[in-house]
Design a protein around this motif. Sequence first.
Motif, PDB file in Angstrom:
ATOM      1  N   ARG A  60       0.765  -1.668   0.071  1.00 62.97           N
ATOM      2  CA  ARG A  60       0.122  -0.167   0.154  1.00 62.97           C
ATOM      3  C   ARG A  60       0.449   1.655   0.537  1.00 62.97           C
ATOM      4  O   ARG A  60       0.197   2.474  -0.325  1.00 62.97           O
ATOM      5  CB  ARG A  60      -0.868  -0.272   1.283  1.00 62.97           C
ATOM      6  CG  ARG A  60      -1.700  -1.199   1.069  1.00 62.97           C
ATOM      7  CD  ARG A  60      -2.495  -1.354   0.239  1.00 62.97           C
ATOM      8  NE  ARG A  60      -3.354   0.102  -0.493  1.00 62.97           N
ATOM      9  CZ  ARG A  60      -4.796   0.273   0.053  1.00 62.97           C
ATOM     10  NH1 ARG A  60      -5.287  -0.712   1.253  1.00 62.97           N
ATOM     11  NH2 ARG A  60      -5.639   0.949  -0.359  1.00 62.97           N
ATOM     12  N   ARG A 125      -1.391  -2.770  11.716  1.00 61.93           N
ATOM     13  CA  ARG A 125      -2.326  -3.273  10.685  1.00 61.93           C
ATOM     14  C   ARG A 125      -1.855  -2.464   9.403  1.00 61.93           C
ATOM     15  O   ARG A 125      -2.040  -1.061   9.649  1.00 61.93           O
ATOM     16  CB  ARG A 125      -3.384  -3.529  10.977  1.00 61.93           C
ATOM     17  CG  ARG A 125      -4.017  -4.201  12.334  1.00 61.93           C
ATOM     18  CD  ARG A 125      -5.538  -5.335  11.582  1.00 61.93           C
ATOM     19  NE  ARG A 125      -5.885  -3.786  12.353  1.00 61.93           N
ATOM     20  CZ  ARG A 125      -7.183  -3.475  11.225  1.00 61.93           C
ATOM     21  NH1 ARG A 125      -7.795  -4.323  10.879  1.00 61.93           N
ATOM     22  NH2 ARG A 125      -8.559  -2.899  11.495  1.00 61.93           N
ATOM     23  N   GLU A 127      -4.032  -1.931   6.847  1.00 63.57           N
ATOM     24  CA  GLU A 127      -5.021  -0.694   6.913  1.00 63.57           C
ATOM     25  C   GLU A 127      -5.218   0.556   7.635  1.00 63.57           C
ATOM     26  O   GLU A 127      -6.017   0.994   7.216  1.00 63.57           O
ATOM     27  CB  GLU A 127      -6.063  -1.609   7.043  1.00 63.57           C
ATOM     28  CG  GLU A 127      -6.386  -3.041   8.143  1.00 63.57           C
ATOM     29  CD  GLU A 127      -5.977  -4.321   7.794  1.00 63.57           C
ATOM     30  OE1 GLU A 127      -6.749  -4.863   8.221  1.00 63.57           O
ATOM     31  OE2 GLU A 127      -4.386  -3.843   7.301  1.00 63.57           O
ATOM     32  N   ASP A 128      -4.438   0.069   8.618  1.00 65.96           N
ATOM     33  CA  ASP A 128      -4.811   1.373   9.754  1.00 65.96           C
ATOM     34  C   ASP A 128      -4.025   3.154   9.024  1.00 65.96           C
ATOM     35  O   ASP A 128      -4.932   3.540   9.205  1.00 65.96           O
ATOM     36  CB  ASP A 128      -4.832   0.879  11.309  1.00 65.96           C
ATOM     37  CG  ASP A 128      -6.094  -0.233  11.757  1.00 65.96           C
ATOM     38  OD1 ASP A 128      -7.197  -0.011  11.730  1.00 65.96           O
ATOM     39  OD2 ASP A 128      -5.488  -0.547  12.846  1.00 65.96           O
ATOM     40  N   VAL A 130      -3.705   3.303   6.207  1.00 70.31           N
ATOM     41  CA  VAL A 130      -3.966   3.961   5.436  1.00 70.31           C
ATOM     42  C   VAL A 130      -5.036   4.548   5.326  1.00 70.31           C
ATOM     43  O   VAL A 130      -5.034   5.910   5.028  1.00 70.31           O
ATOM     44  CB  VAL A 130      -4.147   2.572   4.183  1.00 70.31           C
ATOM     45  CG1 VAL A 130      -5.275   3.492   3.361  1.00 70.31           C
ATOM     46  CG2 VAL A 130      -2.771   1.869   3.913  1.00 70.31           C
ATOM     47  N   ALA A 131      -6.067   3.931   6.647  1.00 68.24           N
ATOM     48  CA  ALA A 131      -7.036   4.888   6.712  1.00 68.24           C
ATOM     49  C   ALA A 131      -6.757   6.240   7.528  1.00 68.24           C
ATOM     50  O   ALA A 131      -7.351   7.530   7.330  1.00 68.24           O
ATOM     51  CB  ALA A 131      -7.663   4.555   7.463  1.00 68.24           C
TER      52      ALA A 131
END
Length: 254
Positions: A60, A125, A127-128, A130-131
């Motif tokens: 990412r 994580r 994804e955290d 990225v958010a």
Amino acid sequence: MRPVGCRTRHDGRTVTTSAPSPAPSPSPPAGPGFDDTWVVVPLFCEASVIAGVVRGLRERFRYVVCVDDGSTDGSGAQAEAAGAVVVRHAVNLGQGAALQTGIAYALRDPRTRSVVTFDADGQHRVEDAVAMVARLEAEDLDVVFGSRFLDRRTELDRLKRLVLRAAVVYTNRTTGLRLTDAHNGLRVFSRRGAQTLRIRHNRMAHASEIVHQVGRSDLRWAEQPVHVLYTAYSRSKGQSVLNSINILVETLLG
């Protein structure tokens, strides 16, 4: 990397760094921060997990710099093979020093718009992160702090939770900020926010120092709920209740 003789000092020690150079491009998907974010990973003796952490990040984020803080187990080589840029401290200086070196390195890239700090042991994580970058951009913030206490996903035993809460209470009273989690290593800074930091506490007290510096500034900040994964491995590397008590003691002394 391209050595240029830049030297960063921590407690009087001299550390050689080098100019940012792009790592090989990972596979898509791209997303928030893909091309203009550096992820800074302080690294000390995590050879068994760091390659997986780096590979996950590079799905990412294009740019990952691991600051090998005097590892003796080949951690730096593992990170480099997985696609990270590696900057090395000749001796172990502590996590605060490693973060300052990594942030300074990332800021030398003129393309950098945001900087993520991310732990090397697999407890954060992607994804955290990225958010949090997406929120930083969408709300024009300078700092997004990850928080384990804004929801109930992170599993903490009662004593560890109590000790960390005590550290939060003290930090809030002395910094002027009102956070729910002052010692989570997952953070995102805008370029302006990262340029404001001058981390001088090399050990765990650096987390309170970061909050203190943000509190004294006019930086725009927010908290984001994150899910921290306490595995058997991460607990064995210092995520015990005793370590939480050490954080509290260093916070009070700092």
